[in-house]
Design an enzyme around this catalytic site. Structure first.
Site, PDB file in Angstrom:
ATOM      1  N   ASP A 227      44.808 109.992 -22.401  1.00  0.00           N
ATOM      2  CA  ASP A 227      43.966 108.871 -22.778  1.00  0.00           C
ATOM      3  C   ASP A 227      42.812 109.290 -23.687  1.00  0.00           C
ATOM      4  O   ASP A 227      42.567 108.658 -24.720  1.00  0.00           O
ATOM      5  CB  ASP A 227      43.431 108.196 -21.512  1.00  0.00           C
ATOM      6  CG  ASP A 227      42.607 106.957 -21.809  1.00  0.00           C
ATOM      7  OD1 ASP A 227      43.174 105.853 -21.783  1.00  0.00           O
ATOM      8  OD2 ASP A 227      41.398 107.097 -22.083  1.00  0.00           O
TER       9      ASP A 227
ATOM     10  N   VAL B 289      42.905 103.075 -22.448  1.00  0.00           N
ATOM     11  CA  VAL B 289      44.152 103.029 -23.211  1.00  0.00           C
ATOM     12  C   VAL B 289      45.349 103.090 -22.272  1.00  0.00           C
ATOM     13  O   VAL B 289      46.356 102.405 -22.473  1.00  0.00           O
ATOM     14  CB  VAL B 289      44.213 104.164 -24.244  1.00  0.00           C
ATOM     15  CG1 VAL B 289      45.468 104.047 -25.098  1.00  0.00           C
ATOM     16  CG2 VAL B 289      42.976 104.146 -25.141  1.00  0.00           C
ATOM     17  N   ASP B 290      45.256 103.888 -21.216  1.00  0.00           N
ATOM     18  CA  ASP B 290      46.325 103.919 -20.219  1.00  0.00           C
ATOM     19  C   ASP B 290      46.533 102.535 -19.613  1.00  0.00           C
ATOM     20  O   ASP B 290      47.671 102.071 -19.435  1.00  0.00           O
ATOM     21  CB  ASP B 290      45.981 104.900 -19.099  1.00  0.00           C
ATOM     22  CG  ASP B 290      46.111 106.356 -19.516  1.00  0.00           C
ATOM     23  OD1 ASP B 290      46.689 106.629 -20.586  1.00  0.00           O
ATOM     24  OD2 ASP B 290      45.626 107.226 -18.770  1.00  0.00           O
ATOM     25  N   VAL B 291      45.430 101.875 -19.281  1.00  0.00           N
ATOM     26  CA  VAL B 291      45.518 100.546 -18.661  1.00  0.00           C
ATOM     27  C   VAL B 291      46.121  99.541 -19.633  1.00  0.00           C
ATOM     28  O   VAL B 291      47.025  98.764 -19.276  1.00  0.00           O
ATOM     29  CB  VAL B 291      44.131 100.086 -18.185  1.00  0.00           C
ATOM     30  CG1 VAL B 291      44.186  98.653 -17.667  1.00  0.00           C
ATOM     31  CG2 VAL B 291      43.588 101.016 -17.108  1.00  0.00           C
TER      32      VAL B 291
ATOM     33  N   GLY C 235      49.810 100.112 -19.984  1.00  0.00           N
ATOM     34  CA  GLY C 235      50.539  99.619 -18.817  1.00  0.00           C
ATOM     35  C   GLY C 235      50.712  98.112 -18.839  1.00  0.00           C
ATOM     36  O   GLY C 235      51.781  97.586 -18.493  1.00  0.00           O
TER      37      GLY C 235
END
Length: 360
Positions: free
Chosen positions: A116, A144-146, A149
């Site tokens: 991230d 960014v990960d969220v 997802g």
């Protein structure tokens, strides 16, 4: 986890030695486990498989045969090595929705590591985030990960809709870099449409004013004025109606052009009272504002508003032991509300039951 909250039976396949990396991402810890792991793994079952082992790989293939969806976030090519890539999986189960999450796609960026912080840097987010030009800062969460997802879940739901109509599965691909670029919305659009490369504005907005953080008497306060009517209400609430009539501040475009002068005027006025006082005084006038809360204060606010931000679930010792307070799923559904049935699993906790089911 969001799909599991909404009714999916999610089987988390992990390596028997260590499992999910986030199991070790602590402190903080709760119930002797990393809270990072606990925060994103409720409602799942854990199946420990070593895909290098023939019997374990056969069980993984049987799981593919029975599944509706497969998520994988290995580097491109890794699943092919285990005969579980998309082309192999679709031969096993043509109805399968197969979702690959990568850092930089499966092409020229396939070998690049997708973390991230790295994506925030090379993807431009840090170039617009920070206190001042030349001082880039990451966001306080792996944003960014969220976002990736969420994009993955949306893509999978669209693919399921198509599968239900046609019987045909497909490959859903999302990567961290382009999910970030898409999520930069107006900043990215300003570049693609007008060639404008934005920079760091601190807590200010590039297109709206006043839309920033001010120092009240006791702590920081956000003023988020989005139109001229709200600005006029703010000026009345500050007993400074002359500011709304000033040609420099009468319209949003001129306020943005004179944002430093405007901030100086507002800063002096707002420093006279506590942030909570301004919130109580200005909000009824239609002025969007609020103090900068810490997380405890933010949860208190959500609970005060009746938004139920916590989800309580049994801890590792079951209903007779201490419970876990997790963050609630924010999606409200009148017929099929989110469910909270399983605590985040221990590594390989359900391997015995799932292996018996797959071998049957």
């Amino acid at each position: 986890m969001l799909l599991a909250d909404l009714g999916a039976d999610v089987i988390k396949v992990e390596h028997p030695e260590g499992g999910d990396d986030t199991r070790a991402w602590g402190p903080p810890h709760a119930h002797d486990e990393a809270t990072y792991y606990l925060s994103v793994n409720r409602n799942k079952r854990s199946l420990a498989l070593d895909l290098r082992d023939r019997d374990n790989r056969r069980r993984a293939e049987e799981l593919v045969r029975r599944a509706d969806i497969l998520f994988e976030n290995f580097r491109p090519g890794t699943m092919d090595k285990y005969q579980l890539g998309y082309e192999q999986a679709r031969q096993i189960n043509p109805r399968l929705v197969y979702c690959s999450v990568t850092g930089f796609g499966a092409g020229a960026g396939a070998a690049l590591p997708g973390y991230d912080l790295l994506i925030q840097a090379v993807g431009g987010l840090m170039s617009v985030t920070g206190p001042a030009p030349g001082q880039p800062v990451k966001t306080g969460v792996a944003l960014v990960d969220v976002l990736t997802g969420l994009h993955a879940a949306i893509g999978v739901l669209a693919a399921l809709r198509h599968r239900d109509a046609t019987g045909e599965g497909q490959h859903v691909e999302v990567n961290l870099l382009t999910c970030l670029l898409s999520s930069l919305v107006n900043q990215a659009g300003g570049y693609t449409l007008a060639g404008k490369v934005p920079g760091i504005l601190g807590n200010r907005h590039p297109s709206i004013a006043p839309y920033e953080v001010f120092q009240a008497k006791d702590r920081p306060l956000v003023i988020a004025v989005g139109n001229d009517r709200q600005f006029a209400a703010l000026c009345r609430g500050l007993d400074a109606p002359e500011l709304a009539a000033d040609p420099r501040f009468a319209g949003n475009t001129s306020r943005v052009a004179h944002v430093d002068e405007l901030a100086e005027h507002l800063g002096k006025l707002l420093s006279a009272r506590n942030a909570a006082d301004w919130f109580e005084h200005l909000t009824p006038l239609g002025v969007p504002c609020g103090p900068v809360n810490d997380l405890a204060q933010a949860f208190d606010l959500a609970e005060h508003l009746g938004l139920a931000p916590r989800a309580t679930i049994d801890g590792p010792d079951g209903p007779n032991g201490p419970s876990m307070d997790l963050v609630a799923n924010p999606i409200g559904l009148s017929r099929t509300p989110p469910r909270y049935q399983r605590r985040p699993p221990r590594l390989g906790e359900h391997t015995g039951d799932l292996t018996a089911w797959l071998d049957a």
